[in-house]
Design a protein around this motif. Structure first.
Motif, mmCIF file in Angstrom:
data_model
loop_
_atom_site.group_PDB
_atom_site.id
_atom_site.type_symbol
_atom_site.label_atom_id
_atom_site.label_comp_id
_atom_site.label_asym_id
_atom_site.label_seq_id
_atom_site.Cartn_x
_atom_site.Cartn_y
_atom_site.Cartn_z
ATOM 1 N N ARG A 167 0.672 -1.263 0.331
ATOM 2 C CA ARG A 167 -0.131 0.305 -0.451
ATOM 3 C C ARG A 167 0.504 0.906 -0.040
ATOM 4 O O ARG A 167 0.379 2.091 -0.366
ATOM 5 C CB ARG A 167 -0.981 0.429 1.470
ATOM 6 C CG ARG A 167 -2.097 0.999 1.242
ATOM 7 C CD ARG A 167 -2.719 1.466 0.249
ATOM 8 N NE ARG A 167 -3.811 2.263 0.218
ATOM 9 C CZ ARG A 167 -4.900 2.559 -0.563
ATOM 10 N NH1 ARG A 167 -4.862 1.486 -1.443
ATOM 11 N NH2 ARG A 167 -5.852 3.492 -0.482
ATOM 12 N N LEU A 168 1.713 0.965 1.213
ATOM 13 C CA LEU A 168 3.070 2.304 1.367
ATOM 14 C C LEU A 168 3.759 2.711 -0.530
ATOM 15 O O LEU A 168 3.831 3.881 -0.658
ATOM 16 C CB LEU A 168 3.770 2.139 2.017
ATOM 17 C CG LEU A 168 3.295 2.503 3.551
ATOM 18 C CD1 LEU A 168 4.442 2.052 4.027
ATOM 19 C CD2 LEU A 168 2.106 3.547 3.074
ATOM 20 N N GLN A 169 3.882 1.334 -1.220
ATOM 21 C CA GLN A 169 4.658 1.582 -2.474
ATOM 22 C C GLN A 169 3.382 2.265 -3.444
ATOM 23 O O GLN A 169 3.805 1.660 -4.769
ATOM 24 C CB GLN A 169 5.166 0.130 -2.891
ATOM 25 C CG GLN A 169 5.951 0.159 -2.079
ATOM 26 C CD GLN A 169 7.766 1.076 -2.218
ATOM 27 O OE1 GLN A 169 7.460 0.934 -3.374
ATOM 28 N NE2 GLN A 169 8.113 1.253 -0.872
ATOM 29 N N GLY A 170 2.699 1.747 -3.496
ATOM 30 C CA GLY A 170 1.148 2.976 -4.583
ATOM 31 C C GLY A 170 0.593 1.526 -5.221
ATOM 32 O O GLY A 170 0.303 1.881 -6.691
ATOM 33 N N ILE A 171 1.382 0.351 -4.783
ATOM 34 C CA ILE A 171 0.397 -0.922 -5.464
ATOM 35 C C ILE A 171 -1.486 -1.017 -5.164
ATOM 36 O O ILE A 171 -1.216 -1.327 -4.127
ATOM 37 C CB ILE A 171 0.601 -2.059 -5.313
ATOM 38 C CG1 ILE A 171 2.839 -1.780 -5.550
ATOM 39 C CG2 ILE A 171 0.462 -3.016 -5.577
ATOM 40 C CD1 ILE A 171 3.815 -2.294 -5.432
ATOM 41 N N PRO A 172 -1.980 -0.809 -6.237
ATOM 42 C CA PRO A 172 -3.257 -0.997 -5.363
ATOM 43 C C PRO A 172 -4.399 -2.768 -6.156
ATOM 44 O O PRO A 172 -5.161 -2.829 -5.612
ATOM 45 C CB PRO A 172 -4.177 -0.563 -6.534
ATOM 46 C CG PRO A 172 -3.410 -0.296 -8.210
ATOM 47 C CD PRO A 172 -1.852 -0.526 -7.281
ATOM 48 N N LEU A 173 -3.292 -3.372 -6.883
ATOM 49 C CA LEU A 173 -3.726 -4.598 -6.841
ATOM 50 C C LEU A 173 -2.661 -5.277 -6.490
ATOM 51 O O LEU A 173 -1.279 -5.526 -7.123
ATOM 52 C CB LEU A 173 -4.821 -4.285 -8.413
ATOM 53 C CG LEU A 173 -5.023 -5.860 -8.849
ATOM 54 C CD1 LEU A 173 -5.905 -5.913 -8.400
ATOM 55 C CD2 LEU A 173 -4.966 -5.734 -10.473
ATOM 56 N N VAL A 231 -6.086 -3.170 4.197
ATOM 57 C CA VAL A 231 -5.495 -2.042 3.766
ATOM 58 C C VAL A 231 -6.174 -1.066 2.505
ATOM 59 O O VAL A 231 -5.394 -0.400 1.861
ATOM 60 C CB VAL A 231 -3.754 -2.580 3.997
ATOM 61 C CG1 VAL A 231 -3.051 -2.914 5.042
ATOM 62 C CG2 VAL A 231 -3.205 -3.273 2.192
ATOM 63 N N GLY A 232 -6.951 -2.172 2.167
ATOM 64 C CA GLY A 232 -7.907 -1.152 1.019
ATOM 65 C C GLY A 232 -7.135 -1.553 -0.449
ATOM 66 O O GLY A 232 -7.528 -0.849 -1.921
ATOM 67 N N LEU A 233 -6.491 -3.368 -0.094
ATOM 68 C CA LEU A 233 -6.151 -3.174 -1.868
ATOM 69 C C LEU A 233 -6.823 -4.280 -2.331
ATOM 70 O O LEU A 233 -7.545 -4.969 -1.567
ATOM 71 C CB LEU A 233 -4.247 -4.261 -1.604
ATOM 72 C CG LEU A 233 -3.987 -2.727 -0.700
ATOM 73 C CD1 LEU A 233 -2.028 -3.829 -1.029
ATOM 74 C CD2 LEU A 233 -3.163 -2.323 -1.424
ATOM 75 N N LYS A 234 -7.051 -4.889 -3.558
ATOM 76 C CA LYS A 234 -7.842 -5.827 -4.173
ATOM 77 C C LYS A 234 -7.147 -6.673 -4.552
ATOM 78 O O LYS A 234 -5.695 -6.939 -5.155
ATOM 79 C CB LYS A 234 -8.900 -5.188 -5.049
ATOM 80 C CG LYS A 234 -9.505 -3.811 -5.135
ATOM 81 C CD LYS A 234 -10.098 -3.385 -6.383
ATOM 82 C CE LYS A 234 -11.451 -2.160 -5.622
ATOM 83 N NZ LYS A 234 -12.334 -1.161 -6.668
ATOM 84 N N THR A 235 -7.189 -7.969 -5.011
ATOM 85 C CA THR A 235 -6.975 -9.646 -4.847
ATOM 86 C C THR A 235 -8.239 -9.709 -6.382
ATOM 87 O O THR A 235 -9.165 -10.327 -6.180
ATOM 88 C CB THR A 235 -6.987 -10.152 -3.815
ATOM 89 O OG1 THR A 235 -6.200 -9.481 -2.828
ATOM 90 C CG2 THR A 235 -6.350 -11.151 -4.446
ATOM 91 N N VAL A 236 -6.911 -10.856 -6.758
ATOM 92 C CA VAL A 236 -6.997 -11.191 -8.172
ATOM 93 C C VAL A 236 -6.951 -12.903 -8.165
ATOM 94 O O VAL A 236 -5.678 -12.817 -7.620
ATOM 95 C CB VAL A 236 -7.203 -10.863 -9.418
ATOM 96 C CG1 VAL A 236 -7.174 -12.279 -10.333
ATOM 97 C CG2 VAL A 236 -7.526 -9.368 -9.671
ATOM 98 N N ILE A 237 -7.374 -13.905 -8.263
ATOM 99 C CA ILE A 237 -6.983 -15.516 -7.474
ATOM 100 C C ILE A 237 -7.045 -15.760 -8.898
ATOM 101 O O ILE A 237 -7.924 -15.911 -10.090
ATOM 102 C CB ILE A 237 -8.103 -15.606 -6.336
ATOM 103 C CG1 ILE A 237 -8.759 -15.868 -7.182
ATOM 104 C CG2 ILE A 237 -7.702 -15.402 -5.453
ATOM 105 C CD1 ILE A 237 -9.602 -17.031 -6.083
ATOM 106 N N SER A 238 -5.743 -16.661 -9.027
ATOM 107 C CA SER A 238 -6.046 -17.674 -10.579
ATOM 108 C C SER A 238 -6.636 -18.991 -9.908
ATOM 109 O O SER A 238 -5.778 -19.297 -9.035
ATOM 110 C CB SER A 238 -4.694 -17.598 -11.438
ATOM 111 O OG SER A 238 -4.599 -16.612 -11.736
#
Length: 368
Positions: free
Chosen positions: A80-86, A105-112
């Motif tokens: 999050r601090l690095q500005g990575i949203p996903l 922490v407000g990030l979104k997740t994609v699973i495979s």
């Protein structure tokens, strides 16, 4: 354009999922993306410097350990601090822990999802269903995998996306060896690329080859794949076909061996999306495979190969035998399969579709 990829582990770049992750990372980097890559647990390969970006080792242990969840939460804060949203997650444990911890922490997740769920246990399914509510999308590598993921993990259709594996442009037919071989003094080569595991049902293929030999067909079997050879060698000796079966072990470049096949086989009990079949067809080989999982999505019956019921040794021997004496049919099916791969399973398509999913879920990923 920033993205984090997290996996349970990264064994080597030749394994099915790992090879696709490598292609994804390289392709995104060529397009200007910044990638962070982390694994829960180290492997000999991940401790080298061979991966295109530094591999971060999170040291995550058991799912039941609060420490594991805390470690992933701490890493989520770093992202999050690095500005990575996903975050894009591969494999089992990461699929359980990452979605809720990233969401905190407000990030979104994609699973495979890349197989038919043979590893599911009741406890895993319960955990996946619980934490799956925080999954923004599930990328599946075949429609069959998407269907089982929806059924087992109860992920709604609007969160499922089918993206087939991507591959470089296939070699030209003129570069393929043995693709139109007619009668000569050498046996017809039946080949399979698969690790020596019960789920691959290689014993079935050995028995099918024995039946072809007993019918006085001049064939040999080449098996490319790592694992314990002892039970397979015992089967070969039991059937008396030692001079007709060659176990070649794990190979870093299986395509070199595939090019020497006349007929390519995969008789697994289950498959999500088979990289082996794609490699066969890229090399213009006719395919005989089991009708399971994503195989019918790749192989068109009677056009690029044949589909047989799982465990039906008679049908397997019959379809292989049908191709043995028909070199023109083998060449025609091989060409049809290669053209199909070129049009549907390109690396560019795979990358474009991933970027589309990322952009739809987290538009800020394109603005970061």
């Amino acid at each position: 354009m920033k993205l984090a990829i997290i996996m349970d582990r990264y064994e080597n770049p030749y394994a099915g999922t790992e090879s696709q992750v490598l292609k994804l990372v390289k392709g995104l980097m060529e397009r200007g993306w910044s990638i962070r890559f982390a694994v829960f647990r180290s492997t000999d390969y991940s401790l080298t410097d061979d991966f295109p970006v530094p591999v971060e080792h999170l040291g995550v242990g058991s799912l039941s350990s609060p420490k594991s969840w805390w470690q992933v939460y701490r890493y989520a804060r770093v992202l999050r601090l690095q500005g990575i949203p996903l975050v894009h997650v591969f494999f089992n444990d990461a699929s359980v822990i990452c979605p809720p911890m990233m969401r905190l922490v407000g990030l979104k997740t994609v699973i495979s999802r890349r197989d038919m769920g043979f590893w599911y246990t009741p406890k895993y399914l319960q955990a996946l269903r619980l934490t799956g509510r925080w999954v923004s999308a599930a990328i599946c590598n075949s429609r069959a995998v998407a269907d089982i993921t929806s059924q087992q993990e109860r992920i709604e259709a609007d969160r499922l996306r089918v993206i087939y594996n991507g591959y470089p442009e296939a070699p030209r037919l003129s570069e393929i060896t043995n693709s139109t071989r007619t009668a000569d003094n050498s046996p017809i080569v039946i080949g399979i690329v698969a690790n020596l595991r019960p789920i691959k049902r290689i014993h079935d293929l050995i028995e099918a080859v024995a039946r072809l030999v007993s019918d006085e067909l001049d064939v040999e079997l080449r098996v490319v794949g790592g694992g314990d050879q002892k039970p397979y060698l015992e089967k070969v000796r039991e059937l008396g076909i030692e001079s007709r079966v060659f176990l070649l072990g794990s190979q870093s470049d299986p395509e070199q061996h595939i090019q020497a096949f006349d007929i390519a086989v995969l008789c697994s009990e289950t498959e999500g999306f088979s990289n082996a079949i794609i490699e066969y067809m890229r090399c213009a080989k006719p395919v005989v495979c089991s009708r399971t999982g994503g195989n019918p999505e790749i192989v068109e019956e009677g056009v690029s190969g044949y589909l047989v019921p799982v465990g039906d040794i008679s049908a397997l021997a019959d379809r292989i035998g049908h191709l043995v004496s028909r070199p023109d049919l083998r060449a025609r099916m091989g060409k049809a399969g290669q053209e199909h791969i070129h049009s549907r399973y390109s690396l560019v398509n795979m990358l474009n579709q991933h970027v589309d999913v990322y952009d739809r879920i987290a538009p800020e990923v394109m603005d970061s």
